[in-house]
Design a protein around this motif. Structure first.
Motif, short mmCIF file in Angstrom:
data_model
loop_
_atom_site.label_atom_id
_atom_site.label_comp_id
_atom_site.label_asym_id
_atom_site.label_seq_id
_atom_site.Cartn_x
_atom_site.Cartn_y
_atom_site.Cartn_z
N MET A 106 52.93 41.23 48.71
CA MET A 106 51.87 41.08 47.70
C MET A 106 51.50 42.45 47.16
O MET A 106 51.32 43.41 47.93
CB MET A 106 50.64 40.41 48.32
N LYS A 107 51.39 42.56 45.83
CA LYS A 107 51.06 43.85 45.25
C LYS A 107 49.59 44.18 45.54
O LYS A 107 48.78 43.31 45.83
CB LYS A 107 51.30 43.83 43.74
N LYS A 108 49.28 45.47 45.43
CA LYS A 108 47.93 45.93 45.72
C LYS A 108 46.96 45.33 44.71
O LYS A 108 47.20 45.33 43.51
CB LYS A 108 47.87 47.46 45.65
N ILE A 109 45.85 44.76 45.23
CA ILE A 109 44.85 44.14 44.36
C ILE A 109 43.47 44.72 44.65
O ILE A 109 43.25 45.35 45.69
CB ILE A 109 44.82 42.61 44.55
N LYS A 110 42.55 44.48 43.73
CA LYS A 110 41.19 45.00 43.88
C LYS A 110 40.45 44.25 45.00
O LYS A 110 40.87 43.18 45.42
CB LYS A 110 40.43 44.85 42.56
N ARG A 111 39.32 44.82 45.42
CA ARG A 111 38.56 44.21 46.50
C ARG A 111 38.14 42.79 46.16
O ARG A 111 38.21 41.91 47.03
CB ARG A 111 37.32 45.06 46.81
N SER A 112 37.71 42.54 44.94
CA SER A 112 37.27 41.18 44.58
C SER A 112 38.41 40.19 44.80
O SER A 112 38.20 39.08 45.31
CB SER A 112 36.80 41.14 43.13
N LEU A 122 39.00 39.67 48.60
CA LEU A 122 38.00 38.81 49.23
C LEU A 122 38.29 37.34 48.97
O LEU A 122 38.15 36.50 49.87
CB LEU A 122 36.60 39.18 48.71
N VAL A 123 38.69 37.02 47.75
CA VAL A 123 39.02 35.63 47.42
C VAL A 123 40.23 35.17 48.22
O VAL A 123 40.22 34.10 48.86
CB VAL A 123 39.28 35.47 45.91
N ASP A 124 41.29 35.97 48.21
CA ASP A 124 42.51 35.59 48.90
C ASP A 124 42.31 35.55 50.41
O ASP A 124 42.80 34.64 51.10
CB ASP A 124 43.64 36.57 48.56
N SER A 156 38.47 46.04 57.32
CA SER A 156 37.33 45.78 58.18
C SER A 156 36.06 45.57 57.37
O SER A 156 35.24 44.68 57.67
CB SER A 156 37.13 46.93 59.17
N GLU A 157 35.88 46.36 56.32
CA GLU A 157 34.71 46.20 55.45
C GLU A 157 34.77 44.86 54.73
O GLU A 157 33.74 44.17 54.60
CB GLU A 157 34.66 47.35 54.44
N ASP A 158 35.96 44.48 54.27
CA ASP A 158 36.12 43.17 53.61
C ASP A 158 35.75 42.03 54.55
O ASP A 158 35.06 41.09 54.17
CB ASP A 158 37.57 42.99 53.13
N LEU A 159 36.25 42.11 55.77
CA LEU A 159 35.99 41.05 56.75
C LEU A 159 34.51 40.95 57.09
O LEU A 159 34.00 39.85 57.35
CB LEU A 159 36.81 41.29 58.01
#
Length: 280
Positions: free
Chosen positions: A1-7, A10-12, A42-45
């Motif tokens: 998977m290519k690099k994506i933004k934080r938003s 979070l969805v994925d 870790s921040e996303d989680l």
């Protein structure tokens, strides 16, 4: 998977975890999946965990160490649980579903994926702290309910039958006494469907005296398995003798009046059990 933004992450990430309940996922996997540093993961989680818990969706359990990771555990908050139980009781009180002998027609509930998914999450929440290796039920009507629960627990389903099928190989059979009819009946389970020593959650769509559940408990003894709980969708209230004591029921039939074609359904003990789990 290519690099994506934080938003996008979070969805994925939220979708990924919800589709894999009770599965331990390493931070390294997410780091590689999103091409992001573990500190960012870790921040996303942490954000996902806060949303899950604030909305009553479930919780994220973190395991430290080289083999550690994060695990999504489905839950239901008390408010949502109370509302879902209320809706089920209202459906059960439809006088058109009353059958001879005090039974209720429930295939409209057991046949709707949306209802089953909600019911499965209710049971998965109340048994979330138990170590469960399999969900067991008796064919036929209990099968969709068992799969709904098992999908939220990420465990297989073992189906007990009242007849022998050559396609299932060697079977273990026992005789048991039907709690309501007091008849001797037979139930069987394929030997290869359940490893010895498994921790099993028994599920039944409807329970009167509990003879079927008692029979499944006796059958599990032949596999040296452990019964970690019994889940019942609907239980009858007016029973002289109950053959099982410790079980969780979503709804209870407080009154079944065939003469007046009236059914009254009230919450079972599920909400009390849910409160015990959420307060631990």
């Amino acid at each position: 998977m290519k690099k994506i933004k934080r938003s996008g992450r979070l969805v994925d990430m939220t979708y990924f975890l919800i589709q894999r309940p009770h599965q331990l996922v390493s931070l390294s996997y997410f780091s590689e999946r999103y091409q992001s540093a573990k500190s960012s993961i870790s921040e996303d989680l942490t954000i996902v965990k806060e949303i899950f818990e604030s909305q009553g969706i479930g919780s994220l359990l973190t395991t430290a160490g080289a083999s550690g990771g994060v695990k999504y555990v489905p839950m239901v908050n008390e408010q949502e649980g109370r509302q879902l139980v209320k809706e089920l009781c209202e459906k059960l009180e439809d006088k058109e579903r009353l059958l001879p002998g005090g039974y209720l027609y429930m295939m409209d509930i057991l046949g709707r994926p949306k209802h089953l998914n909600e019911i499965g999450r209710l049971f998965a929440a109340v048994f979330s702290q138990q170590k469960i290796d399999a969900v067991m039920t008796v064919a036929m009507k209990g099968i969709p309910l068992a799969y709904a629960i098992a999908s939220h627990l990420d465990v297989p389903v073992s189906i007990v039958r009242r007849d022998h099928r050559v396609t299932e190989g060697s079977m273990v059979s026992i005789n048991y006494v039907s709690g309501s009819a007091k008849r001797i009946q037979t139930m069987s389970l394929a030997r290869r469907s359940l490893p010895e020593g498994s921790n099993v959650l028994i599920v039944d769509d409807f329970m009167k005296a509990g003879g079927t559940a008692r029979g499944m408990m006796d059958l599990l003894a032949e596999f040296k398995a452990n019964v970690v709980g019994i889940g019942v969708l609907v239980e009858a209230q007016d029973v002289e003798e109950r053959l099982v004591d410790d079980y969780v029921s979503i709804a209870r039939l407080a009154e079944v009046n065939q003469k007046e074609n009236r059914v009254q359904a009230v919450p079972g003990n599920f909400l009390d059990k849910l409160k015990e789990v959420t307060q631990k």
